[in-house]
Design an enzyme around this catalytic site. Structure first.
Site, PDB file in Angstrom:
ATOM      1  CB  CYS A   2      -0.911  -0.005   1.224  1.00 52.58           C
ATOM      2  SG  CYS A   2      -1.901   1.501   1.402  1.00 52.58           S
ATOM      3  CD  GLU A 107      -1.476  -1.837  -4.298  1.00 53.42           C
ATOM      4  OE1 GLU A 107      -0.642  -1.585  -5.212  1.00 53.42           O
ATOM      5  OE2 GLU A 107      -1.138  -2.036  -3.131  1.00 53.42           O
TER       6      GLU A 107
END
Length: 245
Positions: A2, A107
Site C-alpha cells: 500500500c 494499487e
C-alpha cells in the site's frame, strides 16, 4: 503493498467512527504518499478501554534503535506475516499498535508486457470509513527532537483483488478496534486473526488516470474513473505491480 491512500471523509465522521473526543480540522486528502504526515489513532496508554487519541505521524516507520534514518529503507509497509520476526517492527507490534483512518487506497496493475501499470482506486463499496492496521514508533533524533512515525501492515489480497495486486492493507473492522489497540492485554499472537485479507466484495476497484502517479496531484480528480485502453481494467489478469515512484 500500500503506497498511496486517501482520507477524504469529514472530520466529524472520522471522530465518530473512531471514537475520538477531539480531532483538529483537516482538509480532504486524495493522494497521500510515504513520508507525508498521516492521521493515526491510538488508545490512551494509561487507561484500558479509555478514550482514543488521534495524532499525526510521518508515514514511514523509523525504528527507535536507528542511528540515521538515511541508512534504512523507507518502511511505509510491514508484512503482517513476518512483522513479529523483524527487529524494525517487533516492539511496535507488541506495544504500539495503531489504526490508520482511510477512505480508500491505490494499487497499480501490470498490463502484460507494457512498460506502464494501470492505477486503480480501491474504495469500500458502501462508502464507509476503513481502518488500516498500523504500527507506531517514536524516533529520537540526534538533536533531541522526537518524530512519531508509522507503517501500515499488509497481507495477502482477497481473491477478488488479486488480479490487480497480490497484497493489500490489513483492514481492522470497527468492532475489533479495542482489541487491536489494547497492547497491554493482547499480545501479537492474540491479534494474528485480525491480520488476514479483508472480506471479498468489500472494495470496489475503479480504474483511474496516471495523474495519481505524481504526488503533486492532490485534488479529487485523481479518483475520476477512466476506461483503460485494451480493456486493462480490474477484471484483467495481472500480477504484482511496481509503484511508479
Amino acid at each position: 503493498m500500500c503506497g498511496r491512500f486517501t482520507l477524504s471523509a469529514p472530520v466529524l465522521k472520522v471522530r465518530e467512527h473512531f471514537g475520538l473526543e477531539e480531532l483538529a480540522d483537516f482538509p480532504p486528502r486524495y493522494n497521500i504518499a510515504p513520508t507525508q504526515p498521516i492521521l493515526i489513532v491510538m488508545e490512551d496508554e494509561h487507561v484500558t478501554g479509555g478514550p482514543r487519541r488521534g495524532r499525526l505521524a510521518r508515514w514511514g516507520l523509523i525504528p527507535a534503535w536507528a542511528k540515521d534514518p538515511a541508512d534504512i529503507p523507507l518502511l511505509f509497509n510491514a508484512r503482517a506475516e513476518t512483522a513479529g520476526e523483524r527487529n524494525a517492527f517487533r516492539a511496535a507490534l507488541r506495544y504500539r499498535r495503531c489504526l490508520v483512518p482511510a477512505t480508500g487506497f491505490y494499487e497499480w496493475q501490470k498490463q502484460g508486457g507494457k512498460a506502464r501499470s494501470q492505477p486503480h482506486f480501491l474504495r469500500p463499496r458502501d462508502g464507509s470509513l476503513i481502518a488500516f492496521a498500523g504500527l507506531m514508533e517514536t524516533f529520537l533524533a540526534p538533536d533531541g527532537s522526537e518524530i512519531d512515525t508509522a507503517t501500515i501492515l499488509t497481507t495477502q489480497a482477497s481473491a477478488d483483488l488479486r488480479p490487480i495486486h497480490e497484497r493489500m492493507p490489513v483492514v481492522v473492522p470497527q468492532m475489533a478496534f479495542d482489541f487491536w489497540l489494547n497492547c497491554r492485554d493482547n499480545e501479537p499472537a492474540d491479534v494474528t486473526r485480525l491480520m488476514g485479507a479483508a472480506p471479498e466484495g468489500l472494495f470496489e476497484a475503479i480504474p483511474v488516470g496516471e495523474a495519481v502517479n505524481s504526488v503533486a496531484n492532490m485534488g479529487p480528480t485523481v479518483q475520476d474513473r477512466i476506461t483503460p485502453p485494451d480493456d486493462g481494467g480490474s477484471d484483467a489478469p495481472g500480477g504484482q505491480a511496481s509503484l511508479p515512484f
